[in-house]
Scaffold this active site. Sequence first.
Site, PDB file in Angstrom:
ATOM      1  N   SER A 232       4.323 221.632  86.598  1.00  0.00           N
ATOM      2  CA  SER A 232       3.201 221.422  87.001  1.00  0.00           C
ATOM      3  C   SER A 232       2.534 220.197  86.748  1.00  0.00           C
ATOM      4  CB  SER A 232       2.247 222.663  86.505  1.00  0.00           C
ATOM      5  OG  SER A 232       2.475 222.776  85.086  1.00  0.00           O
ATOM      6  N   HIS A 262       8.831 228.766  85.410  1.00  0.00           N
ATOM      7  CA  HIS A 262       7.489 228.205  84.747  1.00  0.00           C
ATOM      8  C   HIS A 262       6.469 228.965  84.459  1.00  0.00           C
ATOM      9  CE1 HIS A 262       5.041 224.727  83.644  1.00  0.00           C
ATOM     10  NE2 HIS A 262       4.729 224.283  84.650  1.00  0.00           N
ATOM     11  N   HIS A 308      13.708 227.359  76.817  1.00  0.00           N
ATOM     12  CA  HIS A 308      12.801 226.488  77.031  1.00  0.00           C
ATOM     13  C   HIS A 308      13.673 225.087  77.197  1.00  0.00           C
ATOM     14  CE1 HIS A 308       9.367 223.700  76.824  1.00  0.00           C
ATOM     15  NE2 HIS A 308       8.619 225.010  77.294  1.00  0.00           N
ATOM     16  N   ARG A 317       3.036 228.908  70.371  1.00  0.00           N
ATOM     17  CA  ARG A 317       2.080 229.496  70.928  1.00  0.00           C
ATOM     18  C   ARG A 317       2.387 231.079  71.179  1.00  0.00           C
ATOM     19  NH1 ARG A 317       2.783 226.357  76.640  1.00  0.00           N
ATOM     20  NH2 ARG A 317       4.849 226.660  75.867  1.00  0.00           N
ATOM     21  N   ASP A 363       5.439 232.736  77.240  1.00  0.00           N
ATOM     22  CA  ASP A 363       5.290 233.785  78.135  1.00  0.00           C
ATOM     23  C   ASP A 363       5.777 234.924  77.735  1.00  0.00           C
ATOM     24  OD1 ASP A 363       3.865 232.128  80.064  1.00  0.00           O
ATOM     25  OD2 ASP A 363       6.174 231.204  80.436  1.00  0.00           O
TER      26      ASP A 363
HETATM   27  N1  HAX Z   1      17.976 234.250  79.804  1.00  0.00           N
HETATM   28  C1  HAX Z   1      19.320 234.119  80.507  1.00  0.00           C
HETATM   29  N2  HAX Z   1      19.791 232.790  80.614  1.00  0.00           N
HETATM   30  C2  HAX Z   1      19.209 231.987  80.281  1.00  0.00           C
HETATM   31  C3  HAX Z   1      17.992 232.157  79.480  1.00  0.00           C
HETATM   32  C4  HAX Z   1      17.640 233.070  79.280  1.00  0.00           C
HETATM   33  N3  HAX Z   1      16.247 233.286  78.906  1.00  0.00           N
HETATM   34  N4  HAX Z   1      17.611 230.685  79.438  1.00  0.00           N
HETATM   35  C5  HAX Z   1      18.277 229.891  79.727  1.00  0.00           C
HETATM   36  N5  HAX Z   1      19.596 230.606  80.035  1.00  0.00           N
HETATM   37  C6  HAX Z   1      20.805 229.946  80.913  1.00  0.00           C
HETATM   38  C7  HAX Z   1      20.386 229.271  82.191  1.00  0.00           C
HETATM   39  O1  HAX Z   1      19.975 230.080  83.191  1.00  0.00           O
HETATM   40  C8  HAX Z   1      21.610 228.267  82.359  1.00  0.00           C
HETATM   41  O2  HAX Z   1      22.365 228.942  83.028  1.00  0.00           O
HETATM   42  P1  HAX Z   1      23.597 228.388  83.987  1.00  0.00           P
HETATM   43  O3  HAX Z   1      24.035 227.162  83.351  1.00  0.00           O
HETATM   44  O4  HAX Z   1      24.189 229.493  84.581  1.00  0.00           O
HETATM   45  O5  HAX Z   1      22.632 227.801  84.956  1.00  0.00           O
HETATM   46  C9  HAX Z   1      21.808 227.989  80.915  1.00  0.00           C
HETATM   47  O6  HAX Z   1      21.323 229.358  79.857  1.00  0.00           O
HETATM   48  C10 HAX Z   1      21.308 226.663  80.230  1.00  0.00           C
HETATM   49  O7  HAX Z   1      20.020 226.676  80.623  1.00  0.00           O
HETATM   50  P2  HAX Z   1      18.936 225.802  79.651  1.00  0.00           P
HETATM   51  O8  HAX Z   1      19.680 224.375  79.549  1.00  0.00           O
HETATM   52  O9  HAX Z   1      19.178 226.360  78.162  1.00  0.00           O
HETATM   53  O10 HAX Z   1      17.839 225.994  80.062  1.00  0.00           O
HETATM   54  P3  HAX Z   1      16.897 225.063  81.362  1.00  0.00           P
HETATM   55  O11 HAX Z   1      16.345 223.832  80.532  1.00  0.00           O
HETATM   56  O12 HAX Z   1      17.843 224.613  82.334  1.00  0.00           O
HETATM   57  O13 HAX Z   1      15.759 226.109  81.619  1.00  0.00           O
HETATM   58  C11 HAX Z   1      14.124 227.868  81.269  1.00  0.00           C
HETATM   59  C12 HAX Z   1      14.784 226.366  80.758  1.00  0.00           C
HETATM   60  C13 HAX Z   1      12.904 228.195  80.660  1.00  0.00           C
HETATM   61  C14 HAX Z   1      13.948 227.606  83.018  1.00  0.00           C
HETATM   62  C15 HAX Z   1      15.200 228.932  81.082  1.00  0.00           C
HETATM   63  O14 HAX Z   1      15.642 228.862  79.597  1.00  0.00           O
HETATM   64  C16 HAX Z   1      14.899 230.152  81.743  1.00  0.00           C
HETATM   65  O15 HAX Z   1      15.066 230.368  82.844  1.00  0.00           O
HETATM   66  N6  HAX Z   1      14.090 231.187  80.822  1.00  0.00           N
HETATM   67  C17 HAX Z   1      13.670 232.380  81.545  1.00  0.00           C
HETATM   68  C18 HAX Z   1      12.250 231.943  82.239  1.00  0.00           C
HETATM   69  C19 HAX Z   1      11.290 231.566  81.363  1.00  0.00           C
HETATM   70  O16 HAX Z   1      10.743 232.070  80.176  1.00  0.00           O
HETATM   71  N7  HAX Z   1      10.389 230.478  81.644  1.00  0.00           N
HETATM   72  C20 HAX Z   1       9.196 230.044  80.996  1.00  0.00           C
HETATM   73  C21 HAX Z   1       9.409 228.717  80.224  1.00  0.00           C
HETATM   74  C22 HAX Z   1       8.075 228.420  79.841  1.00  0.00           C
HETATM   75  C23 HAX Z   1       7.315 227.870  80.496  1.00  0.00           C
HETATM   76  O17 HAX Z   1       7.377 226.730  81.256  1.00  0.00           O
HETATM   77  N8  HAX Z   1       6.238 228.361  80.991  1.00  0.00           N
HETATM   78  O18 HAX Z   1       5.171 228.077  81.932  1.00  0.00           O
END
Ligand code: HAX
Length: 428
Positions: A232, A262, A308, A317, A363
């Site tokens: 964002s 996000h 994250h 948080r 979250d």
């Molecule tokens: N559950 C299952 N798998 C997960 C995971 C989770 N909570 N978090 C990461 N992974 C997986 C990813 O999907 C990725 O898999 P692929 O290689 O198959 O694509 C792998 O682990 C590596 O990911 P990463 O490098 O650890 O994480 P990224 O930096 O790519 O993404 C995310 C960070 C937050 C998007 C990710 O951890 C996620 O999808 N979490 C769940 C959604 C979430 O909680 N989002 C909120 C984040 C906080 C925020 O911004 N709030 O606004």
Amino acid sequence: MLLLEKMRKMVPQLRKEAKEILTKYGDTVAGEITVEQIYGGMRGVNALLCDTSEVGLDTGLVIRGIPILELTNKYPEEIFHLLLTGELPTKEELEDLQNELHRRAEVPFYVWHVINSLPTDTHPMVLLSTAVLVMENESLFRRRYEEGLPKDELCEPMLEDSLNLIARIPAIAAYIYRKKFNKGPRIKEDTTLDWTANFTKMLGINDPDGSFTQLMRLYMVLHSDHEGGNVSTFACQTISSSLSDVYFAVGGGLNGLAGPLHGLANQECLRFIIKLREDIGHQPTDAEIKNYCINLLDNKQVISGYGHAVLRVTDPRFTALLNFGNKFFPHDPILQIVNQLYKIVPDLLIERGKAKNPWPNVDAASGALLHHFGLTEYEFYTVLFAVSRVLGLTAQLTLSRALMLPLIRPKSVTTEWIKKKAEESEKK
Ligand code: HAX
């Protein structure tokens, strides 16, 4: 306005400092980028300037040098002042800012018409983003730009627009809640209250002892800013770097916040917990939760609220929110599941070895707390996040205009370019 006077003193110093840094260290190499980072969403690339806050891998959010857990008893208005100026306001400065926000709080009448005219099944984030965008009509920044105001004077109209948006967004968000979820007519603002208390009053949530307002103050502080590279903020800053105004830029940023990876994760997270309880059919045991999560992961689902892009520890948080819940309503059944997940999920993610961060983010807890107070409409949760995040977005936009930062325009490369580059480096 005291804040404006402070900014007028600050801006020349900020510009002088930036000029000196560029003259002295302009050629200093600040980092390198690998092919993996190009394919990997630019993780870890140091390429953005952000002074409002920083997110340490192992510390989490630090606002202007102060860890977020030391700011949990502050008002969000104080945090805005801190983000923007680097200083917490004095009592006089805080009152002056609060009065200023009340003075600017009237929402243009057409915003209500626009919200009313959209289909009833429209997502609350679409209503919010649309409402913000239509207020572009009010932008002082755009008017001043059209009048030919030079770029070294655009910071003040950016601050003016920012304060107008901060002042008005609570009433808009509250109306979206009441309209979308049939909670009755709009509740008018109360100028005797602080920014958050006024917001919770307009939401109309039953709050006899003020503890919901207390939670919302904490919530607004915790979600206000998270350095410069999150979706964002980055989107918002990129849009604004073309000298489009606060309404265009924040509207764009909020659209990014609305993604499930996000800001929508808070909605997804509570939905996940409610569904888990429904699917299991009773208050689940640890073993049942573990099996449920294993099944999700086996089916390539993400566990919302965990992981994250930057953090590598439990998000402070999350800790602040969980502490609030565990202190005031430890027996809440949804909160109990949040606590159980915290015991179970990190080990599962570690075992699978994929997620770089197995720990909970903000979250993972917020929805359970809102649910406890009867705010059960989880589609609305990202709107609450957005109301808070507007503080950080607007502080960052104002500072970017203070520093007269240029158009954001990184270079992209083609797949062919990458292959060639890789071949060349292999030959060396
Ligand atoms: N559950 C299952 N798998 C997960 C995971 C989770 N909570 N978090 C990461 N992974 C997986 C990813 O999907 C990725 O898999 P692929 O290689 O198959 O694509 C792998 O682990 C590596 O990911 P990463 O490098 O650890 O994480 P990224 O930096 O790519 O993404 C995310 C960070 C937050 C998007 C990710 O951890 C996620 O999808 N979490 C769940 C959604 C979430 O909680 N989002 C909120 C984040 C906080 C925020 O911004 N709030 O606004």
